[in-house]
Design an enzyme around this catalytic site. Structure first.
Site, short mmCIF file in Angstrom:
data_model
loop_
_atom_site.label_atom_id
_atom_site.label_comp_id
_atom_site.label_asym_id
_atom_site.label_seq_id
_atom_site.Cartn_x
_atom_site.Cartn_y
_atom_site.Cartn_z
N CYS A 418 0.75 -1.10 -0.02
CA CYS A 418 -0.04 0.08 -0.06
C CYS A 418 0.63 1.23 -0.06
CB CYS A 418 -0.82 -0.01 1.17
SG CYS A 418 -2.07 -1.33 1.02
N ASN A 549 -0.54 -2.36 -7.28
CA ASN A 549 -0.54 -3.22 -6.25
C ASN A 549 -1.90 -3.54 -5.67
OD1 ASN A 549 0.49 -4.29 -3.48
ND2 ASN A 549 -0.66 -2.61 -2.66
N GLU A 550 -2.47 -4.56 -6.00
CA GLU A 550 -3.75 -5.24 -5.73
C GLU A 550 -4.80 -4.27 -5.91
OE1 GLU A 550 -4.25 -5.03 -0.81
OE2 GLU A 550 -3.01 -6.76 -1.60
O1 AHR Z 1 1.33 -6.59 3.56
C1 AHR Z 1 0.72 -5.62 4.03
C2 AHR Z 1 -0.41 -5.05 3.01
O2 AHR Z 1 -1.31 -5.96 2.57
C3 AHR Z 1 0.32 -4.67 1.78
O3 AHR Z 1 0.75 -2.95 2.06
C4 AHR Z 1 -0.82 -4.42 0.89
O4 AHR Z 1 -0.46 -4.82 -0.38
C5 AHR Z 1 -1.72 -5.67 1.36
O5 AHR Z 1 -3.08 -5.26 1.57
#
Ligand code: AHR
Length: 824
Positions: A418, A549-550
């Site tokens: 994140c 990222n996700e």
């Molecule tokens: O690994 C912790 C968090 O988990 C990361 O920042 C994010 O990509 C996921 O939600």
């Protein structure tokens, strides 16, 4: 007549409180029924869109107990992600449209579905006529709910019910844990197994399968891996870094103590500061010497006896009267454990440096005591151990960096997570702000609720990768911030608002510049020159770049990702772009993300899933089922086993060992993997479990760390299938035993990994016939214990042969490393 009969049955059953399944057994099914759709107001609809059915609009039968078929994705986790007053309607072409209110400010959420089970990506219109239908009240499972009614075919309800049932079944599998083993395996005798290698099925697998994912979460960077000992060295902490903490500002960690008369101020002035990116500085206005400025470090400053520490600051004396500053490291008892001085004499900003030697291994604070009256301006006050990892300037804490290096990660992904895509557009991590002189770097709010000094920036990340022989994998936002962003408002700067199109050109250029910075010629390219000036003329040889990222796979995301992807492909066709398929191993983003990967031919996508032991146990075939003809490889970028209480123990570690065996088996499809998160400072942890905990003095690897290390240190690039034959035919037994046999072609070593998640021993005969001549003495490492234990691995040697016996302890992971014959 049929309707009357059904009505009577329903009436009867409503009194009997029986299930839908029972109804279906006892009656013939109706052709169509009423479907009531609602979200509960008690939790602001956070449990999602729910359904009940009825034949008479009076007696309602809930479909799935408290089961939400669609959840709102908008905004932050926790109190947000609301689904207020959902309205469900069917369009003339049969598609279902669900519209709900997000909150009183941001408008509406909307998603569509053909079967009410699989939903498209959500959209967030400002206005919509689809919300304005009539709501009614109905009693569902004894509670009054508000929603709307549609007439639907029975098969739709039946599908919803089956989906619920299937999910209940899956949940029961995913809930399997060793605590139930006493009952599950009552009377189970030790199992006999043969593990027979099948050399004819050998295949090449990824040589970068196991890596590490570093994110600045849990104080992993400042106060952690980054060796700086002074907290808030640049006075840039800002109240916006940490909502609700009234002590979080430029004064954080600093105080004025002692006798004398002095004033300590913090000034914000971009034009008069050492750099416009570093606008705050301190003024010590001394009327009467005796007062001193104190910094308490990150939970104190841990000194090691005899070690040298570099002290530096930017200082000036505006009226030109020089001032000697006494620099002391003082312990809690008031004993000075290191001392030096600098004399600030310049009217304009200048760096002053000194070295201190620690007298003892104690915790101290820093004191800066002006010896004369007058104003001294100070900034970038730093104390750095000379003993950093590989002795690097502005380097990494040696013990933490070493424990990461010991995993032998083949790559490092950074800086998030994140942190990479940030909380709202303004918080997106900008790599250019993190390179160059420290005073020119731009600090930023860390979305985990603290501050990033950016002292650990892109240069240091790349340098670390090079130092430990890992490929760098930087991840940059795909033009959208974190899907859980809270910054919406007028700017709609959260997930639902991407970088405006007129700014995308510049954003894409920044990404292309990163590739040039990493790989460009030191003399011929602009950014290659910047890298060379920072002390690294040779290219870093960047091969991988993560974009996104996700993220939620929305139109906004797709448009921006595609622009970035095409631009990289055009300018740097050799670059391996790693895309993203959402935060889970299934669902809308996973499906849509993979569709986009197929459409664009993305070389690799990043999958994330934090799951229960039972999930990993029952999904060992997750990648066996992947389509080998696809161009796109998998990077399992974030995973970990989560148990109630979020502890890391041998239960979680063995589950990960079991799953890693499946990942090695699928190393032709799965190119990279990394556990998450990596580091956590005790007392400053936002997320559990993590792989390694630490404080200022100690490093505390979890049991799962040893699993990662064992896989990292015992990786291979050639995989040999093996057949496991058991004297027990119970599926519950079979799925708890795994093997993985690989060869490392560089050394020729054959590595046998065996996992036993059973409460009994497994007497194993390993048959390596056909794998080649091997030495008779092998190195064995065993990790074993009761499920809640946190044991250390035990190493020894054992005798092996083409066929050998080995007794796998109950709940254990064993690695046997065998050298090829003729090797010393
Ligand atoms: O690994 C912790 C968090 O988990 C990361 O920042 C994010 O990509 C996921 O939600």
């Amino acid at each position: 007549m049929r309707k009357l009969f059904l009505f009577l049955v329903v009436l009867f059953l409503s009194f009997q409180q029986v299930t839908l399944a029972a109804i279906k057994e006892m009656t013939s099914t109706p052709d169509s029924v009423y479907l009531f759709s609602f979200a509960t107001s008690g939790d602001d609809g956070r449990s999602g869109l729910r359904f009940a059915w009825s034949t008479d609009k009076e007696n309602w039968f809930e479909i799935g107990r408290n089961y939400g078929y669609l959840r709102c994705d908008y905004s932050r986790w926790g109190s947000q992600k609301k689904m207020l007053d959902p309205y469900l309607k069917q369009s003339p072409d049969g598609e279902w449209i669900c519209t709900w209110k997000l909150n009183d400010r941001d408008g509406y959420g909307q998603a569509t579905s053909k079967d009410l089970i699989n939903w498209t990506s959500q959209k967030y219109p400002r206005t919509t006529p689809d919300f304005d239908g009539v709501r009614v009240k109905a009693i569902v499972a004894g509670e009054e709910q508000k929603g709307n009614i549609n007439r639907v075919v029975w098969t739709l309800v039946d599908g919803l019910d089956k989906n619920y049932g299937w999910n209940q079944y899956r949940n029961s599998l995913h809930g399997e844990r060793p605590v139930q083993d006493g009952e599950r395996f009552a009377g189970l005798k030790p199992v006999k197994a043969t593990v027979t290698v099948q050399p004819e099925g050998a295949k090449a697998i990824s040589d970068v399968l196991l890596g590490a994912f570093f994110e600045d979460i849990n104080y992993s960077a400042d106060g952690g891996l980054y060796a700086e000992l002074i907290q808030n060295r640049d006075f840039e902490y800002d109240p916006s870094d940490r909502e609700g903490d009234k002590n979080w500002d430029g004064f954080h960690s600093w105080s004025l103590r002692g006798n004398g008369e002095a004033e300590f101020l913090i000034v914000t002035d971009a034009t008069d500061a050492i750099h416009s990116n570093n606008m705050n500085y301190a003024i010590l206005d001394v009327k009467q010497p005796g007062a001193f400025l104190v910094n308490t470090g990150f939970d104190g400053i841990a000194l090691n006896a005899g070690d040298k520490y570099n002290f530096s600051l930017f200082g000036r004396v505006p009226v030109g009267k020089s001032n000697k500053l006494l620099i002391r490291l003082v312990d809690a008892g008031g004993t000075v454990q290191g001392e030096t001085s600098v004399t600030v004499s310049s009217r304009s900003w200048k760096t002053y440096k000194a070295v201190l030697i620690a007298k003892a291994s104690v915790d101290v604070h820093l004191e800066i005591q002006p010896q004369s009256a007058g104003e001294v301006d100070l900034d970038m006050i730093s104390l750095f151990p000379q003993n950093t990892f590989k002795g690097r300037k502005n380097g990494l804490r040696a013990d933490l960096a070493q424990i990461l290096a010991d995993i032998h990660p083949r790559f490092i992904r950074f800086p998030g997570g994140c942190v990479a895509h940030g909380d709202g557009l303004k918080n997106i991590y900008q790599w250019k702000n993190t390179v160059g002189p420290l005073e020119a770097r731009k600090a930023q709010r860390n979305l985990w609720g603290y501050h990033q000094s950016m002292g650990l920036g892109y240069f240091e990340y790349f340098q670390f990768c090079e130092d430990i022989g890992a490929e760098p994998l930087p991840v940059l936002a795909a033009g959208v911030p974190c899907q859980n962003s809270a910054c919406h408002g007028d700017l709609r700067g959260g997930q639902q608002g991407g970088i405006p199109m007129n700014e995308m050109g510049a954003y894409i250029q920044d990404i292309l510049d990163l590739i040039e910075w990493a790989n460009g010629d030191a003399k011929k390219t602009k950014w290659g020159k910047v890298r060379a000036e920072a002390g690294h003329p040779k290219p870093f040889n960047l091969k991988y770049i993560g974009i996104g990222n996700e993220d939620l796979i929305t139109d906004i995301f797709e448009e921006r990702f595609t622009m970035i992807f095409n631009a990289i492909k055009e300018k740097y066709p050799e670059m391996i772009v790693v895309g993203t398929v959402g935060p889970f191993n299934e669902g809308t983003d996973y499906v849509e993300g993979w569709k986009l990967a197929d459409k664009l031919g993305i070389p690799m996508v990043d999958e994330h899933y934090y799951q229960t032991p039972g999930w990993f146990l029952n999904n060992q075939d997750f990648y066996d089922k992947y389509d080998r003809s696809k161009k796109t490889k998998v990077y399992l970028g974030e995973y970990a086993t989560h148990i109630p209480g979020r502890k890391a123990n041998i239960e979680t570690a063995l589950t990960e060992a079991l799953y890693l065996a499946a990942l090695e088996r699928n190393g032709d499809v799965v190119h990279m993997t990394s556990y998450a998160p990596l580091l956590a400072k005790e007392g400053h942890t936002q997320w559990n479990p993590d792989l390694i905990y630490f404080n200022n003095r100690e490093v505390k690897p979890t049991t799962g760390y040893y699993v990662q290390k064992l896989y990292g240190q015992n990786a291979g690039n050639e995989y040999f299938p093996s057949q496991i034959t058991l004297d027990n035919r119970d599926d519950q037994v079979r799925k708890r035993i795994a093997s993985s046999i690989v060869r490392d072609s560089a050394s020729g070593d054959v590595i046998v990994k065996l996992v036993n998640l059973l409460p009994v021993e497994v007497n194993t005969n390993v048959d390596l016939s056909g794998i080649g001549a091997i030495q008779s003495s092998a190195k064995r490492t065993v990790l074993t214990g009761k499920p809640a234990d946190t044991p250390l691995p035990i190493e020894d040697t054992m005798e092996v042969a083409e066929k050998f016996d080995y007794q796998l302890p109950a709940y254990s992971f064993t690695v046997i490393r065998i050298k090829k014959a003729n090797e010393k």
